[in-house]
Design a protein around this motif. Structure first.
Motif, mmCIF file in Angstrom:
data_model
loop_
_atom_site.group_PDB
_atom_site.id
_atom_site.type_symbol
_atom_site.label_atom_id
_atom_site.label_comp_id
_atom_site.label_asym_id
_atom_site.label_seq_id
_atom_site.Cartn_x
_atom_site.Cartn_y
_atom_site.Cartn_z
ATOM 1 N N UNK A 1 58.092 65.357 55.175
ATOM 2 C CA UNK A 1 57.819 64.228 55.375
ATOM 3 C C UNK A 1 56.991 63.962 56.595
ATOM 4 N N UNK A 2 56.755 62.564 56.524
ATOM 5 C CA UNK A 2 55.986 62.026 57.764
ATOM 6 C C UNK A 2 57.089 62.286 59.000
ATOM 7 N N UNK A 3 56.080 62.698 59.943
ATOM 8 C CA UNK A 3 56.900 62.932 61.294
ATOM 9 C C UNK A 3 57.349 64.508 61.557
ATOM 10 N N UNK A 4 57.380 65.108 60.357
ATOM 11 C CA UNK A 4 57.951 66.600 60.361
ATOM 12 C C UNK A 4 57.273 67.421 61.331
ATOM 13 N N UNK A 5 55.934 67.060 61.552
ATOM 14 C CA UNK A 5 55.230 68.212 62.447
ATOM 15 C C UNK A 5 54.003 68.804 61.866
ATOM 16 N N UNK A 6 53.498 68.275 60.845
ATOM 17 C CA UNK A 6 52.351 68.855 60.108
ATOM 18 C C UNK A 6 51.150 68.813 60.878
ATOM 19 N N UNK A 7 50.773 67.682 61.408
ATOM 20 C CA UNK A 7 49.564 67.472 62.183
ATOM 21 C C UNK A 7 49.755 68.336 63.399
ATOM 22 N N UNK A 8 50.668 68.233 63.951
ATOM 23 C CA UNK A 8 51.251 69.223 65.379
ATOM 24 C C UNK A 8 50.614 70.380 65.003
ATOM 25 N N UNK A 9 51.199 71.005 63.886
ATOM 26 C CA UNK A 9 51.029 72.340 63.500
ATOM 27 C C UNK A 9 49.345 72.537 63.307
ATOM 28 N N UNK A 10 48.710 71.862 62.614
ATOM 29 C CA UNK A 10 47.536 71.999 62.384
ATOM 30 C C UNK A 10 46.398 71.899 63.735
ATOM 31 N N UNK A 11 46.921 70.971 64.593
ATOM 32 C CA UNK A 11 46.272 70.943 65.787
ATOM 33 C C UNK A 11 46.490 72.182 66.607
ATOM 34 N N UNK A 12 47.766 72.692 66.619
ATOM 35 C CA UNK A 12 48.086 73.929 67.425
ATOM 36 C C UNK A 12 47.061 75.230 66.710
ATOM 37 N N UNK A 13 47.136 75.240 65.393
ATOM 38 C CA UNK A 13 46.408 76.198 64.563
ATOM 39 C C UNK A 13 44.776 76.086 64.943
ATOM 40 N N UNK A 14 44.382 74.901 65.096
ATOM 41 C CA UNK A 14 42.924 74.733 65.337
ATOM 42 C C UNK A 14 42.671 74.659 66.868
ATOM 43 N N UNK A 15 43.486 74.914 67.682
ATOM 44 C CA UNK A 15 43.248 75.223 69.074
ATOM 45 C C UNK A 15 43.033 73.821 69.733
ATOM 46 N N UNK A 16 43.098 72.491 69.080
ATOM 47 C CA UNK A 16 43.134 71.265 69.828
ATOM 48 C C UNK A 16 44.274 71.083 70.798
ATOM 49 N N UNK A 17 45.314 71.696 70.459
ATOM 50 C CA UNK A 17 46.441 71.427 71.310
ATOM 51 C C UNK A 17 47.003 72.886 71.610
ATOM 52 N N UNK A 18 48.020 72.923 72.770
ATOM 53 C CA UNK A 18 48.785 74.206 72.851
ATOM 54 C C UNK A 18 49.870 74.191 72.707
ATOM 55 N N UNK A 19 50.559 75.651 72.176
ATOM 56 C CA UNK A 19 52.053 75.374 71.790
ATOM 57 C C UNK A 19 52.815 75.506 73.016
ATOM 58 N N UNK A 20 53.968 74.898 73.178
ATOM 59 C CA UNK A 20 54.838 75.118 74.115
ATOM 60 C C UNK A 20 55.525 76.620 74.278
ATOM 61 N N UNK A 21 55.550 77.238 73.145
ATOM 62 C CA UNK A 21 55.919 78.540 73.181
ATOM 63 C C UNK A 21 55.624 79.085 71.763
ATOM 64 N N UNK A 22 55.309 80.355 71.826
ATOM 65 C CA UNK A 22 55.016 81.219 70.629
ATOM 66 C C UNK A 22 53.418 81.499 70.397
ATOM 67 N N UNK A 23 53.141 82.306 69.359
ATOM 68 C CA UNK A 23 51.909 82.694 69.339
ATOM 69 C C UNK A 23 51.270 82.552 68.040
#
Ligand code: ADP
Ligand code: MG
Length: 233
Positions: A45-67
């Motif tokens: 659903x909207x707001x569940x974190x999909x774009x956040x995930x893609x941004x982390x995978x793409x290196x556009x943003x950094x994870x708070x934790x994890x690899x």
């Protein structure tokens, strides 16, 4: 499909505005693995974190934790400049519409990332023309985006992504602005690229129909992967 793992995340977390009243825990321990040649849909659903995930995978943003590992490379271990180079070479992006430069024609939009590599201008343009021809846009190379249909614009974006021969192509609602017939056309194009070049895709979508073109579905709710059994396993 080979056993080579193209993408892997381990316990990925993203917290926005941490330790403020606006804190949002957008991803809560995401573990995924995508093999070379897989076509995977991410739904939720909207707001569940999909774009956040893609941004982390793409290196556009950094994870708070994890690899995050892409083709075995731990992204966190790279410097900012190295991440930029790594993204350029390894990750293709296809967003919703309107991600072409409106003042550049189809050829210029396609060739742009190659200009950031050490390819010669002539070679880059020849490769881009060949790619556009393969995408059925041979007679449209001089057209500006507003002189192309939605489906044609998206095929330019696909050409641009493919030209770099990326390890993985990430799509964030790539058919979100397209009508049903054009969406089908673009998804069939992804499938044929997947089958012909063993190209790996990770596609975020709201639509079960779009997801049905993929080999499997990863479902996210409130920043966590849920397991419904069946095809999503
Ligand atoms: P989706 O793409 O699945 O709709 P998002 O990844 O965009 O979801 O958002 C996940 C959550 O994180 C939402 O609650 C959203 O409001 C929040 N969020 C997204 N981006 C930011 C940001 N830059 N700052 C603060 N919160 C954000
Ligand atoms: Mg989104």
């Amino acid at each position: 499909m080979s056993e080579e793992i193209i993408l892997k995340t381990e316990n990925l977390h993203k917290i926005y505005a941490q330790d403020t009243p606006m804190e949002v825990h957008a991803l809560r321990g995401i573990d995924i693995e995508v093999k070379k040649g897989e076509m995977v849909a991410i739904m939720g659903p909207s707001g569940c974190g999909k774009t956040t995930l893609l941004n982390l995978l793409g290196g556009i943003d950094e994870p708070t934790k994890g690899q995050i590992f892409i083709s075995g490379q731990d992204i966190n271990e790279l410097t900012d400049i190295e991440v930029t180079q790594f993204r350029l070479k390894n990750i293709g992006y296809i967003f919703q519409l309107f991600n072409l430069f409106e003042f550049l024609n189809a050829l210029e939009n396609t060739v742009l990332p190659l200009f950031l590599t050490d390819a010669s201008r002539f070679e880059a343009e020849e490769e881009a023309k060949m790619m556009l021809r393969q995408m059925g846009l041979g007679d449209k190379i001089n057209h500006l985006p507003n002189e192309l249909s939605g489906g044609e614009q998206q095929r330019v974006a696909v050409s641009r992504a493919l030209l770099m021969n990326p390890a993985i192509i990430l799509g964030d609602e790539p058919t979100g602005d397209l009508d049903q017939d054009t969406s089908t056309e673009i998804m069939n194009l992804f499938v044929s690229i997947n089958e012909n070049y063993n190209q790996t895709f990770l596609v975020v979508t709201h639509s079960e129909y779009i997801a049905s073109f993929c080999h499997r579905i990863i479902r996210i709710v409130d920043g966590e992967i849920i397991n419904l059994g069946g095809k999503g396993d």
